[in-house]
Scaffold this motif. Structure first.
Motif, short mmCIF file in Angstrom:
data_model
loop_
_atom_site.label_atom_id
_atom_site.label_comp_id
_atom_site.label_asym_id
_atom_site.label_seq_id
_atom_site.Cartn_x
_atom_site.Cartn_y
_atom_site.Cartn_z
N HIS A 1 0.82 -1.21 0.00
CA HIS A 1 0.00 0.00 0.00
C HIS A 1 0.85 1.26 0.00
CE1 HIS A 1 1.07 -0.32 4.23
NE2 HIS A 1 0.75 0.93 4.37
N GLN A 2 2.14 1.10 0.33
CA GLN A 2 2.97 2.30 0.46
C GLN A 2 3.25 2.99 -0.86
OE1 GLN A 2 5.71 0.21 2.81
NE2 GLN A 2 5.35 1.41 4.64
N ASN B 1 0.43 6.70 -4.38
CA ASN B 1 0.63 8.15 -4.36
C ASN B 1 -0.62 8.85 -4.87
OD1 ASN B 1 0.64 7.62 -7.07
ND2 ASN B 1 2.85 7.84 -7.29
N GLY B 2 -0.58 10.14 -5.00
CA GLY B 2 -1.74 10.92 -5.41
C GLY B 2 -2.34 10.46 -6.73
N LYS C 1 -4.05 7.14 -6.42
CA LYS C 1 -5.29 7.27 -5.67
C LYS C 1 -6.40 7.85 -6.54
CE LYS C 1 -3.28 7.65 -1.07
NZ LYS C 1 -2.75 8.60 -0.10
N VAL D 1 -11.43 10.46 -3.16
CA VAL D 1 -10.08 10.16 -2.69
C VAL D 1 -10.02 10.12 -1.15
CG1 VAL D 1 -7.69 10.96 -2.63
CG2 VAL D 1 -8.97 11.06 -4.75
N SER D 2 -10.82 11.00 -0.53
CA SER D 2 -10.79 11.04 0.94
C SER D 2 -11.16 9.68 1.53
CB SER D 2 -11.75 12.11 1.44
OG SER D 2 -13.08 11.79 1.05
N GLU D 3 -12.08 9.00 0.85
CA GLU D 3 -12.49 7.70 1.37
C GLU D 3 -11.37 6.67 1.23
OE1 GLU D 3 -16.96 7.20 0.61
OE2 GLU D 3 -16.17 5.17 0.47
N ASN E 1 -8.20 7.40 1.37
CA ASN E 1 -7.26 7.70 2.44
C ASN E 1 -7.72 7.12 3.77
OD1 ASN E 1 -5.36 9.08 0.94
ND2 ASN E 1 -6.50 11.01 1.09
N GLN E 2 -9.03 7.25 3.99
CA GLN E 2 -9.60 6.75 5.24
C GLN E 2 -9.41 5.23 5.34
OE1 GLN E 2 -13.68 7.92 5.57
NE2 GLN E 2 -13.85 7.05 7.61
N LEU F 1 -7.15 3.44 3.88
CA LEU F 1 -5.74 3.11 4.10
C LEU F 1 -5.38 3.27 5.56
CD1 LEU F 1 -4.07 4.65 0.95
CD2 LEU F 1 -4.31 2.23 1.54
N LYS F 2 -5.94 4.31 6.15
CA LYS F 2 -5.66 4.56 7.56
C LYS F 2 -6.20 3.40 8.41
CE LYS F 2 -6.45 8.14 10.76
NZ LYS F 2 -7.30 9.28 11.03
#
Lengths: 444, 318
Positions: free
Chosen positions: A389-390, A393-394, A397, A408-410, A412-413, A415-416
């Motif tokens: 997952h690393q 990148n933008g 995504k 995209v925010s989802e 990121n969420q 991945l978190k």
């Protein structure tokens, strides 16, 4: 270690079911693997031998042959036996009728007496006691100072008479001070000593006679090897131990020494030290240690219990991945799918105990749709991205966002969440599991 | 002879040391060799029962399953070939096996490399005796005429610095310290600057005890390594792992992890004056090939001896 014992036994016993009788070879191989696992965990070799004999009788009877997974069955028998040996019930501290109750901390050098003394005082004061600490270690440079600093930092009652370098008289003064000051427990931190050092053992005996402790607690290092039997026996014979504090359990030592200590002294392990922080002292649970001695934590019981809902081989592969920290997004997705197979998510979450990192999860509201979205996101990744997952990148995504129809925010969420889950699973597989397993109910 | 590189000791002193080592290891001897002898002495010939008992003795000495299997494999093989006519011959086989395991080449190999100051880091899990060992090492090296500076990089344990200060004074070495809670790498940096300024021969770095499972603390050691290397070329010249003789099989995991994080070049085995046999060192030497450099046999300043495989195994077998 899961692959260690469990798989070895599985291999040996694979063809067992369906066969009329167990061959001598099977029995011997199984016994040997169990013995080696115990030895690797530092269980005393004589104990290990006796233990294996007993398990042989019990485990290799009817019960096992009829079982579909004989390897797991044997391990369960072994673990039950271990729990029984370790004392079954949890043992508490004793207090004398007339305060102050004196607790004498004894042990070898470097086992963690001073730290444990402070931890115990801290635990006591949290449980409505008023402990006073006194150090009678006049030998190790700055030992008294170490205890003073700990006490000052955590506002624990502390006594010292710098002019007095006699351990016995220091203990007596501490006792007087506790009595006059209205403390209900006096913890005496003694110098580390070898059990074969007659002079030092005599000194300990004099302190005991002068203060009549209600608890004489042996502080023992969880990493101790075969010698645990000898030192514990000597301390017990000379001092009459009433309990044990097992330290440094936050490492990865499997703690077989505890079994040795318990068996030669007959005294229970009352606490375990689980970290460098003063709060890191916990009551002892035999079942947790049993799993640990066998080197499989409770990942195994998780597998056993989830067996009905989850494909067995897949579950084992998963446990292995968790252990090796190779849990990828692909696995994350597989897990989600399996969880969904188990039933409505809210119900599953409700089965989790309300503690540790899982606290509050049971009450969480979950939107089933969210799971579908997560799957869509992961499905929109390339295989390489799912495995690492690393690299996301933008630009990547953005592409995934287009593919899955999610912002995209989802992503990121997600991945978190994934990173958090991974972290949690790693800590689960390292020993928080037993605590969580208590009270965990899986559907049968 | 008994001690490598025949240090700077006179023969009498050497004999005295050997006596002391034998005496200190007496307890160890009683348990390992005493019991091997008891097993071998009680049987007229080697049979399966005797072999099994022998195996138990080795396991009971913390040698671990792997080393025990190796040694017993050799004994059984010799027995099969009829090379063990008497129980006594078995002893020779065991001795050779143990010796073979302990004889590993030096990893540091810096003695006389000429770099100044030399930097030795002392690492290990909690409670193995790092601070005490640093004190004894300082005394030993000062005795050899070297100028020693001790760096108190254990900024975590309460009173660790005070404890080390006492040892520094006893051994007549200098001490560089900071306050509790300080950054160990910063203290190390200061110590190395001071060492350069004062033309010190050797810097001993006492680090905080840490469990090898705590990755952030292991990374801290790695950082210290790097800081040392930037300041002094080739530093640290030695990374000495202190192992408690009472440690069981976890000692092997410790050695593995510390080696991975800090590149351990040698072992120091402490508390050999107890009844524990330090048997785990065989496992460590066998798997990782790390040589044992010193052994601790008591609480006094002079109770740190240079290690040599023969004298160790022989004092076990005498």
């Amino acid at each position: 270690m899961l692959d260690g014992l469990a798989n070895k036994l599985q291999k040996i016993l694979r063809n067992l079911s369906g066969q009329g009788r167990v061959s001598e070879r099977h029995v011997e191989e199984t016994a040997r693997e169990i013995r080696n696992a115990l030895l690797d965990a530092d269980v005393h070799f004589k104990l290990a031998k006796e233990f294996v004999e007993r398990v042989k009788q019990r485990a290799l009877g009817q019960e096992v042959i009829q079982s579909l997974t004989p390897g797991q069955q044997v391990i369960r028998v072994v673990r039950d036996e271990l729990v029984e040996l370790l004392g079954g019930e949890q043992a508490g501290l004793s207090f004398s009728r007339q305060p102050p109750s004196v607790f004498l901390m004894v042990g070898l050098q470097g086992s963690g007496k001073t730290t444990s003394s402070a931890k115990l005082a801290r635990w006591l004061s949290k449980n409505n006691h008023t402990p006073l600490l006194v150090s009678v270690d006049v030998y190790r440079p700055a030992a008294v100072e170490q205890l003073r600093v700990l006490c000052a930092a955590h506002r624990l009652g502390w006594f010292d008479d710098p002019g007095d370098q006699d351990p016995v008289s220091r203990a007596e003064k501490g006792l007087r001070h506790a009595r006059n000051g209205g403390y209900d427990v006096l913890i005496i931190d003694t110098a580390g000593r070898l059990h074969i050092d007659d002079e030092m053992m005599l000194e300990l005996d004099r302190i005991r006679k002068a203060t009549s402790p209600v608890e004489v607690l042996l502080v023992a290092d969880a990493m101790t090897g075969q010698d645990a039997v000898r030192s514990a026996r000597e301390f017990h014979e000379k001092m009459g131990l009433t309990g044990v504090i097992l330290t440094k359990m936050d490492g990865d030592a499997r703690g077989g020494a505890a079994l040795s200590i318990k068996s030669v002294t007959g005294q229970s392990i009352k606490f375990v030290g689980t970290g460098e922080n003063v709060d890191a002292l916990e009551p002892f649970f035999p079942d947790r240690l049993a799993g640990r001695i066998l080197g499989m934590g409770d990942v195994l019981s998780l597998i056993e219990k989830a067996e009905d809902a989850v494909d067995r081989e897949q579950a084992e592969a998963m446990a292995e991945k968790i252990r090796k920290d190779e849990f990828t997004l692909e696995d994350f997705r597989d897990q989600l799918r399996q969880i969904r197979k188990m039933g409505p998510l809210e119900q599953i979450l409700g089965m989790l105990p309300n503690m540790g990192p899982l606290r509050g999860l049971g009450q969480m509201k979950v939107d089933e749709k969210e799971l579908i979205h997560i799957e869509a996101i992961i499905d929109s990744m390339t295989r390489t991205e799912r495995r690492n997952h690393q690299i996301l990148n933008g630009a990547r995504k953005k592409r995934i966002a287009r593919g899955s129809g999610r912002p995209v925010s989802e992503i990121n969420q997600l991945l978190k969440q994934y990173v958090e889950t991974r972290k949690m699973m790693r800590s689960l597989s390292r020993g928080i599991m037993p605590r969580l397993m208590k009270g965990m109910k899986f559907p049968r | 002879m008994f001690f490598k590189k025949s240090s700077r000791e006179t023969p009498e002193k050497k004999a005295g040391l050997f006596e002391r080592m034998k005496k200190a290891l007496g307890a160890t001897k009683e348990s390992l060799v005493g019991r091997i002898e008891a097993v071998l002495g009680s049987v007229p010939a080697i049979d399966e029962g005797a072999l099994e008992e022998l195996e138990g003795t080795l396991l009971g000495a913390d040698l671990g399953v792997r080393v025990t299997d190796r040694v017993m494999g050799a004994v059984r093989a010799a027995h099969k070939k009829g090379e063990i006519p008497s129980p006594d011959a078995a002893r020779g086989v065991i001795r050779n096996q143990l010796l073979e395991i302990l004889e590993v080449p030096e990893l540091g190999g810096v003695e006389g490399s000429g770099t100044r100051p030399e930097v030795w880091m002392v690492v290990g899990v909690n409670g193995t005796g790092k601070t005490t060992t640093v004190g004894k090492l300082a005394s030993r090296l000062t005795g050899e005429g070297r100028r020693i500076l001790i760096c108190a990089a254990d900024t975590f344990r309460p009173a660790a610095i005070e404890q080390l200060a006492v040892w520094a004074e006893r051994s007549g070495s200098e001490l560089i310290r900071s306050r509790i809670g300080g950054d160990p790498s910063a203290v190390l940096h200061d110590a190395l600057s001071a060492a350069e300024a004062r033309a010190t021969d050797l810097v001993l770095v006492d680090t905080a005890g840490r469990l090898h499972t705590k990755s952030n603390l292991m990374m801290e050691l790695d950082k210290m390594r790097r800081v040392a290397g930037r300041k002094v070329p080739g530093a640290p010249h030695e990374v000495l792992l202190v192992v408690d003789a009472t440690t069981g099989q976890n000692g092997l995991v410790q050695a593995r992890e510390f080696t991975r994080a800090t590149g351990v070049t040698g072992l120091i085995v402490t508390k050999l004056d107890g009844t524990a046999k330090g048997g785990i060192l065989f496992g460590i030497c066998e798997e990782l090939g790390i040589p044992v450099r010193f052994i601790g046999i008591g609480e006094a300043l002079e109770d740190l001896l240079e290690f040599s495989p023969e004298s160790f195994v022989d004092s076990l077998f005498r």
